[in-house]
Structure formats: structure tokens, C-alpha cells
Design a protein around this motif. Structure first.
Motif, PDB file in Angstrom:
ATOM      1  N   GLU A 154      11.938  -8.288  -2.723  1.00  0.00           N
ATOM      2  CA  GLU A 154      10.562  -9.190  -2.408  1.00  0.00           C
ATOM      3  C   GLU A 154      10.840 -10.140  -1.210  1.00  0.00           C
ATOM      4  O   GLU A 154       9.705 -10.135  -0.627  1.00  0.00           O
ATOM      5  CB  GLU A 154      10.578 -10.090  -3.564  1.00  0.00           C
TER       6      GLU A 154
ATOM      7  N   TYR B 296       1.183   7.003   4.050  1.00  0.00           N
ATOM      8  CA  TYR B 296       2.052   7.517   3.029  1.00  0.00           C
ATOM      9  C   TYR B 296       3.461   7.836   3.762  1.00  0.00           C
ATOM     10  O   TYR B 296       3.632   7.621   4.812  1.00  0.00           O
ATOM     11  CB  TYR B 296       1.625   9.165   2.736  1.00  0.00           C
TER      12      TYR B 296
ATOM     13  N   LYS C 245       9.044   1.679  -5.966  1.00  0.00           N
ATOM     14  CA  LYS C 245       8.521   1.534  -7.174  1.00  0.00           C
ATOM     15  C   LYS C 245       8.135   2.850  -7.893  1.00  0.00           C
ATOM     16  O   LYS C 245       7.643   3.574  -7.331  1.00  0.00           O
ATOM     17  CB  LYS C 245       7.067   0.647  -7.153  1.00  0.00           C
ATOM     18  N   PRO C 246       8.324   2.889  -9.110  1.00  0.00           N
ATOM     19  CA  PRO C 246       8.375   4.114  -9.891  1.00  0.00           C
ATOM     20  C   PRO C 246       6.795   4.470  -9.866  1.00  0.00           C
ATOM     21  O   PRO C 246       5.997   3.430  -9.792  1.00  0.00           O
ATOM     22  CB  PRO C 246       8.876   4.044 -11.205  1.00  0.00           C
ATOM     23  N   VAL C 247       6.236   5.865 -10.077  1.00  0.00           N
ATOM     24  CA  VAL C 247       5.219   6.376 -10.512  1.00  0.00           C
ATOM     25  C   VAL C 247       4.459   5.606 -11.842  1.00  0.00           C
ATOM     26  O   VAL C 247       5.415   5.541 -12.454  1.00  0.00           O
ATOM     27  CB  VAL C 247       5.155   7.646 -10.408  1.00  0.00           C
ATOM     28  N   HIS C 248       3.378   5.445 -11.798  1.00  0.00           N
ATOM     29  CA  HIS C 248       2.869   4.936 -13.071  1.00  0.00           C
ATOM     30  C   HIS C 248       2.972   5.895 -14.187  1.00  0.00           C
ATOM     31  O   HIS C 248       2.663   7.046 -13.883  1.00  0.00           O
ATOM     32  CB  HIS C 248       1.359   4.372 -12.920  1.00  0.00           C
TER      33      HIS C 248
ATOM     34  N   ALA D 134       5.628   4.566  -5.492  1.00  0.00           N
ATOM     35  CA  ALA D 134       4.907   3.774  -4.559  1.00  0.00           C
ATOM     36  C   ALA D 134       5.701   2.598  -3.924  1.00  0.00           C
ATOM     37  O   ALA D 134       6.822   2.329  -4.335  1.00  0.00           O
ATOM     38  CB  ALA D 134       3.722   3.407  -5.314  1.00  0.00           C
ATOM     39  N   THR D 135       5.140   2.021  -3.020  1.00  0.00           N
ATOM     40  CA  THR D 135       5.742   0.872  -2.403  1.00  0.00           C
ATOM     41  C   THR D 135       4.796  -0.144  -1.872  1.00  0.00           C
ATOM     42  O   THR D 135       3.687   0.328  -1.669  1.00  0.00           O
ATOM     43  CB  THR D 135       6.710   1.460  -1.365  1.00  0.00           C
ATOM     44  N   VAL D 136       5.186  -1.435  -1.775  1.00  0.00           N
ATOM     45  CA  VAL D 136       4.395  -2.290  -1.117  1.00  0.00           C
ATOM     46  C   VAL D 136       4.630  -2.558   0.245  1.00  0.00           C
ATOM     47  O   VAL D 136       5.802  -2.941   0.701  1.00  0.00           O
ATOM     48  CB  VAL D 136       4.450  -3.693  -1.793  1.00  0.00           C
TER      49      VAL D 136
ATOM     50  N   GLY E  43       1.268  -5.862   2.215  1.00  0.00           N
ATOM     51  CA  GLY E  43       0.666  -6.244   0.962  1.00  0.00           C
ATOM     52  C   GLY E  43      -0.167  -5.068   0.223  1.00  0.00           C
ATOM     53  O   GLY E  43      -0.331  -4.957  -0.974  1.00  0.00           O
ATOM     54  N   GLN E  44      -0.536  -3.994   1.085  1.00  0.00           N
ATOM     55  CA  GLN E  44      -1.138  -2.954   0.487  1.00  0.00           C
ATOM     56  C   GLN E  44       0.006  -1.893   0.009  1.00  0.00           C
ATOM     57  O   GLN E  44       1.072  -1.858   0.411  1.00  0.00           O
ATOM     58  CB  GLN E  44      -1.942  -2.168   1.629  1.00  0.00           C
ATOM     59  N   VAL E  45      -0.434  -1.223  -0.915  1.00  0.00           N
ATOM     60  CA  VAL E  45       0.333  -0.316  -1.878  1.00  0.00           C
ATOM     61  C   VAL E  45       0.250   1.084  -1.074  1.00  0.00           C
ATOM     62  O   VAL E  45      -0.892   1.444  -0.233  1.00  0.00           O
ATOM     63  CB  VAL E  45       0.003  -0.029  -3.194  1.00  0.00           C
ATOM     64  N   ALA E  46       1.411   1.721  -0.562  1.00  0.00           N
ATOM     65  CA  ALA E  46       1.431   2.919  -0.130  1.00  0.00           C
ATOM     66  C   ALA E  46       2.025   3.895  -1.093  1.00  0.00           C
ATOM     67  O   ALA E  46       3.078   3.553  -1.823  1.00  0.00           O
ATOM     68  CB  ALA E  46       2.150   2.872   1.213  1.00  0.00           C
ATOM     69  N   LEU E  47       1.830   5.303  -0.917  1.00  0.00           N
ATOM     70  CA  LEU E  47       2.367   6.044  -1.834  1.00  0.00           C
ATOM     71  C   LEU E  47       3.606   6.914  -1.237  1.00  0.00           C
ATOM     72  O   LEU E  47       3.441   7.173   0.218  1.00  0.00           O
ATOM     73  CB  LEU E  47       1.259   7.174  -2.348  1.00  0.00           C
TER      74      LEU E  47
END
Lengths: 175, 1074
Positions: free
Chosen positions: B376, B619, B722-725, B737-739, B743-747
Motif C-alpha cells: 500500500e 492492462y 490482487k487476485p481475480v474476484h 488485478a492491481t491498483v 487509484g484506478q484498477v487495471a487488469l
């Protein structure tokens, strides 16, 4: 704005996901967090809600079912935002000024929330006011998402359609 | 503090070491190394002591039996026969089992095991029965309040009559007789287990006491547990009965207990002289009133423990101070008492060293939390840097500082999770030993790279797959001795486990020299099982056919054994490794053996990724999957993209690369059918048969490659995965995924998934220009980046060593002292100017735009400055490596008609770390031929010094080989003869002194020069005594060269008398490319 609403949890209260029914929870008074979708008022058991956030720009996930709005970042945590309008068969929302993300507790389902048009008040209802029945069809003009709906709650001045958020994620698998 | 947990954790570590020792003991057979026996003895002894201390009597009993056996081995009364070894292994296994299930250990049925061990030891030591079995069955170990003291009895031989009661604790007479007579003083020590003095652990304490004496017995005093006494639950008094040579004062220091907790209860001699029965029946003469040992006279017994243990800090501090002050005295006293250093002293010394360990145990959840927070923090840092005003000097300074500290915290936290691969490999010698026995094979296992570190999560997760692969190699891969001999191989099969870093990944290699994979059998099986059709198989390369063994439900074993062959293994191996973000490669030659390579990321939590864009969406493509980036006629018609079958391909250095467009991939939720592919292809085909170019990311997965065209390439970034939902797990194209910084999420794209989605399969390889592929395999070819710095030289670096090339501007370069830095991806990166390190031309003029080549696999951030990037070229790696090669170059070659220098980037990195001045000092060539062609072995653990010495000597015409430590050197000496050994003194594994002793023990006459930074007369003397002929202080190059010359001249006068012209000329020849 992050924590517009933090729910308080009574020690002995049971939520719907523990009982499968609101009435069976044995709570004399049930609080609902209400929100608007396509001019209808919906409510979820307040014990299931973690927080309500200003809706953030969601990152779309291509190939995902249409109910998935995308991923959002809430304080470093990646959440899956679902589009409740799509789930209940409503047309897309044109006015996004008041949209909010209702985030549910982990017990309800892993890191997810739903996008709603705008949030309403917190309402209280007694067991007598709640009717667990099918409300799909003509009455409310809801064309799909039957399994998401628990019943209705008749208040003196308004009617709230009650939803069961613990069914939201599994709804994605049905296609 | 959970003492039991501490005890078990320490015991496990001890047992792990013990197992290695046992196995090496077994290998040695009759010539067992006494040091190892001693170490084993101490290990088992510590475990026994702790068990006695905590009341785990079964462990105590078994450990005691093992200890007796080891003690006899130590005294050469018994030799390490197979039977003995089997019992020792079985015994330690059993102890380990009980340690793992510590709370059930007292109810464990040991069966005949202790008896069998003791039978071996000799009849007089055989116990008639295990002590009090019925009682043991019903009693939980520590918590039982039933008894005030729970006696722990070492196995007694002739029943109860030999049990003596000393201070309320029972001790077997037999145990007393075994005590060394110098330990005359018997003490009763009372500890509070919940607050051991000085944060000591029970095992540490046991080890400490065992060093200066013998623990006779121990027990817990649980009387003070009555609630009506109003004692808080705190103290848990334990009593230990110790025989020691120490006088009371010293015992106080050693035990760190206040004197009232130390009671001298008698003399060993007196106890032994007393008839056993009278002691047992009347403990009164020696034993103080039962409740008193703990308490000062006034306090009630129950209150006492709490009282003294939480007692004045002063006392404890005082004792501690005393201890450190007196420590020397104790040591001195020990050595006086025992003038000739014995092996016990050595063992003691070792224990002491082990105890002074500078590590602590941390719960993994704490580390995981730190890890998350560090991640973080990295994100916050990224956001802050983006937001900060870079025109404001204060803000710039602060964000720079934040940047550096954050990176270091992140690295530090990551480092805490890193564990040596040795932890994973450690168990395999045993596994292989047991397997080879049960399979009737002879297998020798070798392990390399145990020190390579990887994430703990990986170490844990790989346990299963590695075990399976090792078992598989033993069972299917390696043949029986008869079969091997028939095949013309040595009867002993070899299994190599090798861990190493390569390309930002960890490679784990399992290699055997067995029968290899039977390609025909695999084909047959694949057909039988309907996994592949005949025509599929005909299209497949041998390697691909071999890879079929990873398919679910595939097993080629002729018979199903309990070792492997259940047909569920290999696919699980591959699945697990894939889940960890790695992949498996297999290479096998029938009759010669198989090599299976697991390629894994260094860590799971943070991975470097290439960020690409499709429209407005970003991405991330994991860097391990990115081979290179190619710009194919951006936004213009490209002639280079061709249409083949139903897809676009790009001819990249004579290999056809299938091309997909990220936009098409995202727009199509269903897996591409040939029809979709054709439609997509037609959509992009322009009227004139060309298509629009763009940025192509060349991605590799396994042995295959895929080009992905993207709208934009944003750059590299380290991202937190971060793991896939779980609701989206079924989507093949994403692995997480990642932040991002904003602050936006990218895959994160899953490259194999994208390939599968778009239907890029094994068949694509048909398109590959086979001839080209084969020729490149034959003669090690690799793609190299050609670039220039000054006007005169052309440089090359293999692409596999390059992370990427960054375009930079001169104005962004900052000077810090002698060095230059530039910020890349928010990281301060040191700039290496080749003309400062090598004797090459500096750039002409001051171009504003420069290139920075960022190498892979270098811990520090640095980049090589280039003024011009020429091209990528497929080059042979057969380089001209003349002996006069400059430090920092791998060799030279002619590429595109020009002499091209290949950079040794790791050397450059080493060198850039040392100060420039220092280097310019020693870089002055000293080209005087010394004794051309003579062979020198340079032994030095630091790669840095090793290379300096090597280069110095090779530059002077000597043939040089290197070794990293003494043992390495001895192995080299087994294979080669050397004319001179130049060795460092301080090295891990085997130091220089031991090396010299070993060399001399082999009667080798080779001259040896000690090269060390130690320069006291004592060290010089010690080196000479060990067998060195000369002593040289590190880094006086000229003098070293002189000495080498002098030594070789003395040994080989003929070299110096006459003709040395030819080789000397080569050595002094001007360096051709300068």
C-alpha cells in the motif's frame, strides 16, 4: 464521503443470510438500507451492508457478464461492482449524478458492491409490515431477478421492495 | 510466551540438521566423522533435555536411547552399520513425529523401538520396561494439576529400586553413574517457565546447562495453582536438577537465577555412595522441605514464584551484567580444567555459536501484514509522486526521499519472506535414500544452489510438486544398477537438484541420467488414451510429445508402484507451478536422462509488468512473459505483417510470429473459432493486401510466442497483484488485478490464457521456419542488442540480459559525487558510461537524447548509457575470449562486419559499485608474462576479488581456474593438477586454513599462497602451519604478481630460462580493438 454510513451491529440480531428469511430472524424491528433504482425503492437488511461509497469509476472487465460493472478501488481494496439495474432488467441509468456503491460485508459475498441510482433513508419495519412473497411481474414491472427478491415492506407512506444480497454474486453464474 | 511451541520449533530445526548428519554418517560408513557424531549427540541431547524439562517423557525416553547409541558410536564401541543407521533414522523419525504432535507425545506407543535401540547398545543398558506406562497414558503433559511435581524419569533398568528421590525429583541411579565425575555439585534450579530470565528459551537453557553439566531430572511445580491463594495465573515454576562442575556463584551467572532459586542439594559422590533404597525411601537428608525449594522462607510457597520472578529489575540487570563480565572467566575456567581441547569442546563451541544466532522467529501473519502495508505504501508513494510539484525543490527533495525509503522498505519486507531453497531441498537426500532402498537402486543425489532464496509461499507450495518429480525420477527415470551396467553407464544413478536465478526467475532443475522419456511409449499411450490423434502426433516435435506426460490422466509407468505411477502426478505438478505464475519445461534424451525445469517468479506478491493500453483502459502484462517490443510501422501500412491461413503473422528475424490485437481479444468474449479469426483477419486486411501496423508486444509462454498489438505502450511498473474476484475466475484472459498509481484498477493479462482464447496453439509452430529454429539450436545463437557509445566501437548485449531500453534526456541526469543518476520508474538508477570503465572511446558531442540499457538480474538499479541503438541481431555466442580480455567484457565477435564487444554486465555492475578511482588505480595493465601456460587455482569466496585475481593472472599468461571455497577447490583438485594455488583464508564452507591442511594431508606438493586481508603475525603463522608456503596481503597487485612469479620460478626454473617468446607475445599484445 467514504463512510457515509457505517452500520452498527446488534449483538443478538440475525441477518437474512443466517436464517434465509427476514421474519425468521426473530428481530422485532428490522432496519433497512434503502436505495432507488429506476424510480422504485429497494431495501436490503442493514446488517448486510458494510458501507456506502460515492461511486467510483469502475474498470470494465471485458468478457465478464453484463451484470458486472467492473472493478473499483476502495482504499486499496479491489471490489467487484455489480450493476443492479442490469440484474433486475431495467434500462441503463441516464443520470449518474447521485449514483452510489453499496458495499456488502464479506459474509454476504467476497468483496463486492452494487451500483444504485441514489440512496434513500434508513427505514425501520416491524415483522407485521414485512411480507415475504413474489413481487415479480406487473405490479412493479420487474422483468427478471426473481431469486434476488425477498418480498415487500409496506410503510405508511411508501413501499419498499426487499432484496437478498447474498444471492447477488451467484446470480452471475446463472447464464 | 508459549514455551512448548518454542521447544518444538527448535527441536524441529535440530532434527532437520540431525537428519542431514545421519545421512552423511551413513555415506561415510566405517570412517564416520567424529565431529558429526558429536554434533548428533549434542542435538539429541538437547532434545532430550528439553523433553525432560517440559515433561514429555516418551520423547525423553526415546532420545535417551538414541543418545546412548550415539555415545557408544562416539566411543567406537559400536560402528555405524546399516542396522545402527536404520535404528537411528527410525528413532529420529519417531522423535520428529512426537515433536510434531507434541501434546499427544506422552500417549504415543513407542512399542519396542527404545528396547531395540538399547539392545544394540548392550544388554546392561536395556530397560526392563518403559517407566509408568499406564500413568503416562492418562496424563496430559504439562497442564495436569494432579501432582505438585511431575517427575520425569530417565529409563531405569532394574525397576523402581534404582530410582532415587533427590529434592523431590526422581533420578535413576543409572543416570547418576553416567555423570562425569567432575560434575560434583548437584543443584536444584527453579525457573518460572512463563518468564525465563533474559528471554531465554527452554531449549537454549537446556543447551546452556548441558554445556556445563548434566541435567538429571526436571519437573513442573504446579502446587501454586490453587485459586484461593489469590495468585495470578502468571508464574509456572519448573524445577531442574543439574549436576555441574560449576561452583554456586558461577551457577548463578550461568542460570541467570537469583541465588534463592538455586539450591545446592548435595555432592554427586555422596549420592552415589548412598545405597539406592535408602535414598529412595528417605529423601530427608538431602531434600529440603518439599515446598521450600522455590520460596524464600517468609513467603507462602505459592506466592513465591510470582514474587521473585517479577522481582526487582535491578537484580536481573545486575546478573546480566555479571554474566557478560564473568563470561570470560567461565570460558577460561573450562579450558583450564580441560587443558587438552577435546571434541566435546569443539561441540560446545559450536553450540555456543549456534546460540548466539542473530535471528528471531516471527509469525508469518505479521510478515504478511507488513507485506500488504508495504504494498500500500508503494501505491501511496506512486500517487504522491504523481501529485507532487516537481518544480518546487523542497517538494522534489521530499518525494525523492520518500521514493528511496519506500523502495527500501519494500525490498526489506520482501527479504523477510525470502527463504533459501535449501529449506525445500533439504529433505530430498533422505527421500532418495529411502526410495533407492525400496526400489533396489543406487542413487546419488547432488544439490546445487541451496542458498538461492525464494518467497516462503513458493517454498511451501513447491514441496508437493518437487517431491513428486524427485520420486518420479527415482522410480521411472533412473534404472536399476544391472540395467545401467547393461546400458554402459556407471551403476550408481545420479540425480541433480539445481536452483538458480535466470531472467528474473528462479529455475529449479531436476536432472537425472536415467533412461529418459520413451517417446514411442508416450505416443502409444497418448493414442491409447485418446488424448491425441495420429496426425496430431505427427505434427508434434519430440519435446511437445514429451510434454504430453503433463496431461491429466497420463502415466507411462509399466507398473503402478507405491512410489509413483498413479497417473495423477505430473499434471498436478504443472497445474501447481502454473498457479504460482511459473511453468514447467521438459527436456529428455532417450537413454541419457531427463531434465525437468520449473521456472518460477521470485515472489508472488509484487511483479514487474509492462503496462499497455487498449483505448483508455490499461492492462498489465507480466514481464516474465514479455520477450521484446517491436514497433511495426506505427499507424502506417505495414508490409511486414502477412496473412497466413486464418491469421496475421509477423516475420520477426525469420520466425513467424502470430499476431493478435488486444482490442479484438477484449471485444470477443467467446474463444476464437477459425471463423472468428478469419473474420478478424479480413477486417484488418486493407485493399492492397497490407494492414496497419502498431506496437507489438512479443509475449512468450512456455516454448511458444505470440505477438499482441496494442494501442499504446505505457511502460514498466512494479505492481501489487490482487487476485481475480472469485465470480470472474472462469475468464481465461486475466490472472489478477492491481491498483495503479492514480487509484484506478487495471487488469493483469494472463498470457497463456490470451493465447488459448485466441486459439494460438502448438500448431502455430508449423509456421515457424523450422530450418532457422534448428540451426539456432545447434550453435548457441541468441538475439543481441547492438549499440554504440563512442564513435569507434560497436557493443553488444544478449537480449535475454536486458530488461528494456529507455530513451532518456541529458538534462534529466543528476550528478552525485563521482556518479550519475537518473530516475526511471520512480527509481534512482545509476548510469554507467562505458568509456569510464573500459578503455573505449567517449561519445563525441553532446547529444540531448540518449539511451539507457537496463539490464535484468541486477539487484541495484543501473543502466548502461548508449548514444545510439543500432539494431537487434541474431548472433552466435561463440565469442573470441582472448586472455587479454578487459575486465567487464565477455568477449568479442564480428557482427555486421564490425568488431563488436560483448559486455559482461554483471562485472560492470560489480565494478560500478566500487569507486571509480580505485579501479582506475588497479586497471593499469601489468603485462609481464610470468610463467605462461602454468595452471593456477584461485580460491576466493568473493566474486569480486576472485575476478580481480583471475584477470590479473590471466593477463599475465597464466591459465586460471577458480573455486568459491575450500571444498570447491578440493573438488577441482580431484580433476586437475595445478602448479599453484592462491587462496583466501576466510571463506564459508571450508576456509583457507582447512584447505591447506587438506591439501597437505593429500601429500600434494603444490605451492600455496595465502591471500588475505588478515595480516597479524598470528594469522601469518597459522597459515604457514596449515601448509601455505607464502602469505600475501590482499590487493597489492604488483607484489602478488611478483610473488607468483617467484614461486613458479622456484618450482619450474625451465619456464624462465629460455623460450617464452610466443606466449608472452600473446599476453602482451596490444588489445586489438582499442
Amino acid at each position: 464521503m467514504a463512510n457515509a454510513l457505517q452500520t452498527t451491529e446488534g449483538k443478538k440480531s440475525l441477518s437474512i443470510r443466517q436464517t434465509g428469511s427476514l421474519l425468521a430472524s426473530g428481530r422485532p424491528v428490522i432496519q433497512f438500507c434503502t436505495f432507488w433504482l429506476a424510480n422504485r425503492l429497494f431495501g436490503v437488511d442493514i446488517l448486510d451492508v458494510r458501507e456506502i461509497n460515492q461511486e467510483q469509476k469502475a474498470t470494465p472487465v471485458f468478457h465478464a457478464p453484463p451484470e458486472v460493472r467492473g472493478y473499483v478501488n476502495i482504499r486499496g481494496q479491489v471490489l467487484l461492482a455489480l450493476d443492479l439495474r442490469v440484474m433486475l432488467g431495467f434500462p441503463p441509468n441516464q443520470d449518474a449524478t447521485n449514483t452510489r456503491l453499496v458495499v456488502f460485508k464479506p459474509e454476504v459475498g467476497e468483496s463486492f458492491g452494487v451500483v444504485v441510482d441514489r440512496v434513500g433513508d434508513i427505514v425501520e419495519a416491524t415483522a407485521e409490515q414485512i411480507e415475504e412473497r413474489e413481487v415479480l411481474g406487473e405490479e412493479f414491472q420487474i422483468s427478471q431477478g426473481k431469486e434476488l427478491i425477498l418480498g415487500e415492506c409496506k410503510l405508511t407512506d411508501k413501499l419498499v421492495i426487499l432484496l437478498n444480497p447474498s444471492k447477488f454474486l451467484s446470480y452471475l453464474d446463472k447464464e | 510466551m508459549d514455551i512448548v511451541a518454542d521447544y518444538t520449533a527448535e527441536s524441529r530445526e535440530l532434527l532437520e540438521q540431525a537428519e542431514g548428519d545421519l545421512l552423511s554418517l551413513e555415506r561415510m560408513g566405517e570412517n564416520a566423522d567424529p565431529d558429526i557424531i558429536h554434533r548428533l549427540f549434542r542435538t539429541i541431547h538437547s532434545i532430550k533435555g528439553g523433553a525432560a524439562f517440559l515433561g514429555f517423557h516418551n520423547i525423553n525416553e526415546l532420545a535417551h536411547a538414541l543418545e546412548s547409541l550415539l555415545s557408544q558410536m562416539r566411543n567406537h564401541e559400536i560402528s555405524s552399520t546399516r542396522e545402527v543407521m536404520d535404528l537411528l533414522l527410525e528413532g529420529t523419525d519417531r522423535v520428529r513425529h512426537m515433536i510434531h504432535n507434541i501434546h499427544d507425545s506422552n500417549t504415543e506407543n513407542l512399542g519396542s523401538l527404545p528396547k531395540r535401540i538399547l539392545t544394540l547398545v548392550g544388554s546392561e543398558d536395556t530397560p526392563a520396561q518403559t517407566p509408568a506406562p499406564t500413568q503416562a497414558m492418562t496424563q496430559p503433559p504439562v497442564q495436569s494439576p494432579a501432582q505438585s511435581t511431575q517427575p520425569i524419569t530417565p529409563p531405569a533398568n532394574q525397576g523402581a529400586s534404582t530410582l532415587m528421590q533427590i529434592a523431590g525429583l526422581s533420578v535413576s541411579r543409572e543416570a547418576l553413574t553416567q555423570v562425569n565425575s567432575r560434575h560434583q555439585n548437584i543443584y536444584l534450579l527453579t525457573y518460572d517457565l512463563t518468564h525465563l530470565p533474559g528471554g531465554e528459551t527452554p531449549a537454549g537453557l537446556t543447551a546452556k546447562l548441558s554445556r556445563e553439566g548434566v541435567i538429571l531430572s526436571g519437573g513442573l511445580n504446579l502446587e501454586g495453582r490453587r485459586l484461593e491463594d489469590g495468585v495470578p495465573q502468571g508464574a509456572l515454576p519448573a524445577q531442574v536438577l543439574v549436576a555441574s562442575w560449576l561452583l554456586p556463584d558461577f551457577m548463578e551467572v550461568l542460570s541467570r537465577l537469583p541465588s534463592e532459586n538455586i539450591q545446592r542439594v548435595g555432592q554427586l559422590e555422596d549420592l552415589l555412595n548412598q545405597p539406592a533404597q535408602s535414598v529412595a525411601q528417605s529423601p530427608a537428608p538431602i531434600v529440603p522441605p518439599a515446598v521450600q525449594p522455590v520460596a524464600p522462607p517468609v513467603a507462602p510457597p505459592s506466592a513465591a514464584p510470582a514474587g521473585y520472578i517479577q522481582g526487582p529489575d535491578q537484580t536481573e540487570a545486575h546478573i546480566r551484567a555479571d554474566f557478560s563480565a564473568e563470561g570470560g572467566h567461565i570460558a577460561a575456567a573450562t579450558s583450564q580444567e580441560n587443558a587438552t581441547p577435546t571434541a566435546i569442546d569443539a561441540a560446545t563451541h559450536m553450540m555456543a555459536k549456534a546460540e548466539a544466532s542473530d535471528t528471531i522467529r516471527i509469525n508469518i501473519t505479521v510478515i504478511d501484514k507488513l507485506m500488504r502495508l508495504a504494498a500500500e505504501l508503494v501505491l501511496l508513494r506512486n500517487q504522491f509522486i504523481r501529485w507532487a510539484d516537481h518544480t518546487d525543490p523542497v517538494s522534489r527533495h521530499l518525494s525523492h526521499g520518500l521514493d528511496i525509503v519506500t523502495s527500501e522498505i519494500q525490498e526489506g519486507v520482501m527479504a523477510t519472506r525470502m527463504q533459501p531453497v535449501g529449506n525445500l531441498l533439504g529433505k530430498f537426500p533422505r527421500v532418495v535414500r529411502d526410495l533407492s532402498r525400496s526400489l533396489g537402486k543406487e542413487i546419488e543425489i547432488e544439490m546445487l544452489g541451496r542458498e538461492v532464496e525464494m518467497d516462503k509461499a513458493l517454498v511451501d507450495a513447491l514441496n508437493g510438486p518437487m517431491t513428486h518429480l524427485v520420486r518420479n525420477a527415482c522410480d521411472h527415470g533412473l534404472e536399476t544398477p544391472q540395467e545401467r551396467v547393461r546400458a554402459g553407464k556407471p551403476p550408481v544413478g545420479r540425480l541433480l537438484l539445481h536452483a538458480f536465478h535466470e531472467g528474473g526467475q528462479i529455475n529449479l532443475v531436476i536432472k537425472d541420467d536415467g533412461r529418459g522419456i520413451d517417446t514411442a511409449a508416450v505416443r502409444r499411450r497418448a493414442l491409447e488414451r485418446g488424448l491425441k490423434t495420429e496426425s496430431d502426433l505427427n505434427d508434434m516435435s519430440e519435446e511437445e510429445i514429451h510434454s504430453l506426460i503433463f496431461l491429466p490422466g497420463f502415466s507411462t509407468a509399466q507398473r503402478v508402484t507405491d512410489v509413483s505411477g498413479r497417473g495423477v502426478g505430473m499434471d498436478v505438478v504443472r497445474t501447481t507451478v502454473n498457479e504460482l505464475g511459473g511453468h514447467v519445461e521438459i527436456h529428455s534424451v532417450q537413454g541419457k536422462g531427463s531434465t525437468i525445469t520449473l521456472k518460477l517468479p521470485l515472489t508472488l506478491a509484487i511483479i514487474p509488468c509492462l503496462i499497455v493500453k487498449s483505448g483508455e483502459q490499461r492492462y498489465a502484462v507480466p514481464q516474465v512473459n514479455v520477450e521484446e517490443l517491436v514497433a511495426v510501422g506505427i499507424d502506417a501500412k505495414s508490409q511486414n505483417i502477412e496473412f497466413a491461413g486464418d491469421r496475421e503473422v509477423y516475420r520477426l528475424r525469420n520466425r513467424l510470429l502470430p499476431i493478435v490485437r488486444l482490442n479484438d481479444v477484449l471485444a470477443q468474449p467467446e474463444t476464437f473459432s477459425p471463423e472468428t479469426r478469419r473474420q478478424i483477419m479480413e477486417r484488418h486486411r486493407l485493399e492492397d493486401g497490407t494492414t496497419l501496423g502498431g506496437h507489438v508486444v512479443v509475449m512468450k509462454f512456455g516454448t511458444k510466442r505470440l505477438g499482441m498489438m496494442v494501442d499504446r505502450i505505457q511502460g514498466m511498473e512494479e505492481i501489487v497483484v490482487k487476485p481475480v474476484h472469485p465470480a470472474l475466475k472462469h475468464l481465461p484472459c486475466y490472472s489478477g488485478a492491481t491498483v495503479m498509481g492514480d487509484g484506478q484498477v487495471a487488469l493483469i493479462l494472463d498470457v497463456p490464457g490470451v493465447a488459448k482464447h485466441t486459439g494460438v496453439s502448438a500448431h502455430m509452430d508449423d509456421l515457424v521456419d523450422q530450418a532457422q529454429a534448428q540451426s539456432s539450436q545447434k550453435d548457441q545463437r541468441e538475439n543481441v542488442l547492438l549499440f554504440a557509445n563512442g564513435p569507434q566501437e560497436q557493443f553488444a548485449m544478449p537480449l535475454s540480459l536486458i530488461k528494456r531500453v529507455e530513451r532518456i534526456e541529458r538534462k534529466d541526469i543528476e550528478r552525485v559525487g563521482e556518479r550519475e543518476f537518473i530516475t526511471i520508474d520512480g527509481v534512482s538508477t545509476q548510469i554507467i558510461r562505458l568509456d569510464q570503465y573500459l578503455n573505449v572511446s567517449p561519445p563525441v558531442g553532446e547529444a540531448e537524447e540518449l539511451f539507457l540499457i537496463l539490464p535484468k538480474l541486477i539487484r541495484r538499479s543501473l543502466g548502461v548509457l548508449a548514444t545510439q541503438v543500432i539494431d537487434i541481431e541474431d548472433a552466435s555466442l561463440k565469442l573470441n575470449v582472448d586472455s587479454h580480455l578487459e575486465d567487464g567484457l565477455m568477449g568479442s565477435s564480428i557482427l555486421r562486419g564490425r568488431m563488436t564487444l560483448f559486455l559482461d554486465i554483471h562485472r560492470m555492475a560489480d565494478r560500478s559499485q566500487a569507486s571509480l578511482q580505485y579501479y582506475s588505480g588497479i586497471q593499469a595493465p601489468t603485462n609481464t608474462a610470468v610463467a605462461p601456460g602454468r595452471k593456477v587455482l584461485v580460491v576466493e569466496d568473493s566474486a569480486f576479488f576472485r575476478n580481480i585475481v583471475r584477470d590479473l593472472l590471466t593477463q599475465n599468461g597464466l591459465e586460471v581456474e577458480t573455486a568459491g571455497d575450500g571444498q570447491d577447490a578440493l573438488r577441482a583438485m580431484d580433476k586437475n593438477r595445478y602448479d599453484l594455488i592462491v587462496s583466501d583464508l576466510q571463506m564459508p564452507v571450508m576456509n583457507g586454513f582447512d584447505l591447506a591442511r587438506n591439501v597437505r594431508a593429500r601429500k600434494a606438493e603444490v605451492p600455496m599462497i595465502a591471500l588475505s586481508s588478515l595480516d597479524s603475525d598470528r594469522d601469518i603463522q597459522a597459515a604457514k602451519e596449515a601448509g601455505f608456503n607464502h602469505y600475501h596481503v590482499k590487493l597489492d597487485k604488483k607484489a602478488l604478481l611478483g610473488l607468483v612469479k617467484q614461486v613458479l620460478e622456484a618450482a619450474h626454473p625451465e619456464d624462465f630460462s629460455g623460450a617464452q617468446a610466443s606466449s608472452a607475445a600473446a599476453a602482451t599484445a596490444p588489445q586489438a580493438w582499442m
